[in-house]
Scaffold this motif. Sequence first.
Motif, short mmCIF file in Angstrom:
data_model
loop_
_atom_site.label_atom_id
_atom_site.label_comp_id
_atom_site.label_asym_id
_atom_site.label_seq_id
_atom_site.Cartn_x
_atom_site.Cartn_y
_atom_site.Cartn_z
N VAL B 32 10.96 2.60 0.77
CA VAL B 32 9.94 1.83 1.49
C VAL B 32 8.57 2.17 0.89
CG1 VAL B 32 8.77 1.47 3.68
CG2 VAL B 32 11.26 1.73 3.63
N SER B 33 7.83 1.12 0.56
CA SER B 33 6.48 1.29 0.04
C SER B 33 5.50 0.58 0.95
CB SER B 33 6.37 0.71 -1.37
OG SER B 33 7.23 1.37 -2.27
N TRP B 34 4.28 1.08 0.97
CA TRP B 34 3.22 0.47 1.77
C TRP B 34 2.07 0.06 0.86
CZ3 TRP B 34 3.31 -0.38 7.07
CH2 TRP B 34 4.34 0.23 7.79
N TYR B 35 1.48 -1.09 1.19
CA TYR B 35 0.35 -1.62 0.44
C TYR B 35 -0.73 -2.08 1.41
CZ TYR B 35 3.53 -1.80 -3.56
OH TYR B 35 4.40 -1.47 -4.55
N GLN B 36 -1.97 -2.04 0.92
CA GLN B 36 -3.08 -2.58 1.68
C GLN B 36 -3.64 -3.77 0.92
OE1 GLN B 36 -7.12 -0.97 1.28
NE2 GLN B 36 -7.06 -0.40 3.45
N GLN B 37 -3.86 -4.87 1.64
CA GLN B 37 -4.48 -6.02 1.01
C GLN B 37 -5.81 -6.34 1.67
OE1 GLN B 37 -2.71 -9.95 1.31
NE2 GLN B 37 -3.68 -10.60 -0.59
N THR B 38 -6.86 -6.34 0.87
CA THR B 38 -8.19 -6.74 1.33
C THR B 38 -8.74 -7.79 0.37
OG1 THR B 38 -9.24 -4.98 0.04
CG2 THR B 38 -8.69 -4.49 2.34
N GLY B 40 -11.53 -7.93 -1.15
CA GLY B 40 -12.26 -7.38 -2.28
C GLY B 40 -11.40 -6.59 -3.25
N GLN B 41 -10.40 -5.90 -2.75
CA GLN B 41 -9.60 -5.00 -3.60
C GLN B 41 -8.21 -5.52 -3.92
OE1 GLN B 41 -10.84 -2.18 -4.96
NE2 GLN B 41 -12.78 -2.78 -4.02
N GLY B 42 -7.82 -6.62 -3.34
CA GLY B 42 -6.48 -7.13 -3.63
C GLY B 42 -5.40 -6.26 -2.98
N LEU B 43 -4.23 -6.25 -3.60
CA LEU B 43 -3.09 -5.48 -3.09
C LEU B 43 -3.08 -4.11 -3.73
CD1 LEU B 43 -0.44 -8.27 -3.20
CD2 LEU B 43 -0.47 -6.60 -1.37
N GLN B 44 -3.21 -3.07 -2.91
CA GLN B 44 -3.25 -1.72 -3.46
C GLN B 44 -2.17 -0.85 -2.84
OE1 GLN B 44 -7.59 -0.73 -2.95
NE2 GLN B 44 -7.39 -0.47 -5.15
N PHE B 45 -1.54 -0.07 -3.69
CA PHE B 45 -0.43 0.79 -3.30
C PHE B 45 -0.93 1.98 -2.50
CE2 PHE B 45 3.61 2.84 -3.72
CZ PHE B 45 3.35 4.18 -4.00
N LEU B 46 -0.28 2.22 -1.36
CA LEU B 46 -0.61 3.36 -0.51
C LEU B 46 0.33 4.54 -0.79
CD1 LEU B 46 -1.33 1.38 2.71
CD2 LEU B 46 -2.84 3.18 1.90
N PHE B 47 1.63 4.33 -0.54
CA PHE B 47 2.62 5.38 -0.79
C PHE B 47 4.02 4.80 -0.73
CE2 PHE B 47 0.22 6.56 3.20
CZ PHE B 47 0.90 5.73 4.06
N GLU B 48 4.96 5.61 -1.23
CA GLU B 48 6.36 5.21 -1.24
C GLU B 48 7.21 6.34 -0.67
OE1 GLU B 48 8.55 5.80 -4.64
OE2 GLU B 48 10.34 4.85 -3.83
N TYR B 49 8.21 5.97 0.11
CA TYR B 49 9.14 6.94 0.68
C TYR B 49 10.56 6.61 0.29
CZ TYR B 49 5.44 8.92 3.51
OH TYR B 49 4.29 9.55 3.90
N GLY B 84 -13.97 -0.42 7.20
CA GLY B 84 -13.36 -0.80 5.93
C GLY B 84 -11.85 -0.75 5.92
N ASP B 85 -11.25 -0.23 6.99
CA ASP B 85 -9.78 -0.18 7.05
C ASP B 85 -9.21 -1.51 7.52
OD1 ASP B 85 -9.92 3.22 8.38
OD2 ASP B 85 -9.89 2.50 6.28
N SER B 86 -10.07 -2.43 7.92
CA SER B 86 -9.58 -3.76 8.31
C SER B 86 -8.91 -4.42 7.11
CB SER B 86 -10.75 -4.64 8.79
OG SER B 86 -11.31 -4.11 9.97
N ALA B 87 -7.66 -4.78 7.29
CA ALA B 87 -6.88 -5.29 6.15
C ALA B 87 -5.53 -5.78 6.64
CB ALA B 87 -6.67 -4.18 5.11
N LEU B 88 -4.79 -6.38 5.72
CA LEU B 88 -3.39 -6.70 5.94
C LEU B 88 -2.57 -5.57 5.34
CD1 LEU B 88 -1.31 -8.87 6.93
CD2 LEU B 88 -1.32 -9.74 4.58
N TYR B 89 -1.76 -4.91 6.15
CA TYR B 89 -0.94 -3.81 5.67
C TYR B 89 0.49 -4.32 5.49
CZ TYR B 89 -4.88 -0.82 6.38
OH TYR B 89 -6.13 -0.26 6.27
N LEU B 90 0.97 -4.17 4.28
CA LEU B 90 2.27 -4.71 3.90
C LEU B 90 3.25 -3.60 3.59
CD1 LEU B 90 0.78 -7.42 1.58
CD2 LEU B 90 2.20 -7.95 3.56
N CYS B 91 4.45 -3.81 4.04
CA CYS B 91 5.54 -2.89 3.78
C CYS B 91 6.53 -3.61 2.87
CB CYS B 91 6.18 -2.49 5.10
SG CYS B 91 7.78 -1.70 4.97
N ALA B 92 7.11 -2.89 1.94
CA ALA B 92 8.11 -3.48 1.04
C ALA B 92 9.29 -2.54 0.92
CB ALA B 92 7.51 -3.73 -0.34
N SER B 93 10.48 -3.09 0.83
CA SER B 93 11.65 -2.23 0.66
C SER B 93 12.41 -2.61 -0.59
CB SER B 93 12.56 -2.30 1.89
OG SER B 93 13.32 -3.50 1.93
#
Lengths: 111, 115
Positions: B32-38, B40-49, B84-93
């Motif tokens: 499972v990976s998490w991404y933040q989309q804003t 200004g910054q696009g889709l950015q990788f947070l972490f993977e488990y 600045g934490d306002s964003a779409l948080y996406l999870c991917a598996s």
Amino acid sequence: DQQVKQNSPSLSVQEGRISILNCDYTNSMFDYFLWYKKYPAEGPTFLISISSIKDKNEDGRFTVFLNKSAKHLSLHIVPSQPGDSAVYFCAASGTGGKLIFGQGTELSVKP
Amino acid sequence: KAGVTQTPRYLIKTRGQQVTLSCSPISGHRSVSWYQQTPGQGLQFLFEYFSETQRNKGNFPGRFSGRQFSNSRSEMNVSTLELGDSALYLCASSKWRAGDTDTQYFGPGTRLTVL
């Protein structure tokens, strides 16, 4: 430093014609590339991928081309349909297990 | 086969609060990976488990954390929320390992608004 770049923020194409979306990368360690399609307020939908050992992969109307020497990939959509209108992201991965995304290209297919 | 699910879909918080987002991967997927989309910054990788262990981390402050349970479900937590934490948080598996030749499939995202 942006490792994956989509230099065209938008693209407009007539229905039935070919759409070509481009993506450049800088890290030669990337070995797997993917294209995603995204609608507003939804998660990206996987479209097609290509491994660095290939230079072309085809799936229906979608074809991805990889030019490793130029560090360039492109997505071809033929024929384009109005339902293809969305934002398209290219992404790259290498060692480390994370995807690096481009900034996206908004495709508009006009009837 | 059910896709990746994320809850809640929308969330409104105020500065200084903390938030927990949840992700259920596709059945049989262990990464499972998490991404933040804003904008200004696009889709950015947070972490993977993978198997309850964080295997990779992006360039985000320590206020962003996550965990994975034995059933592969994952949560991410953001403490001391900032505007600045306002964003779409996406999870991917994915089946085994995020990236490499293993495709990641995304959930619909959680839209977080910080006021």
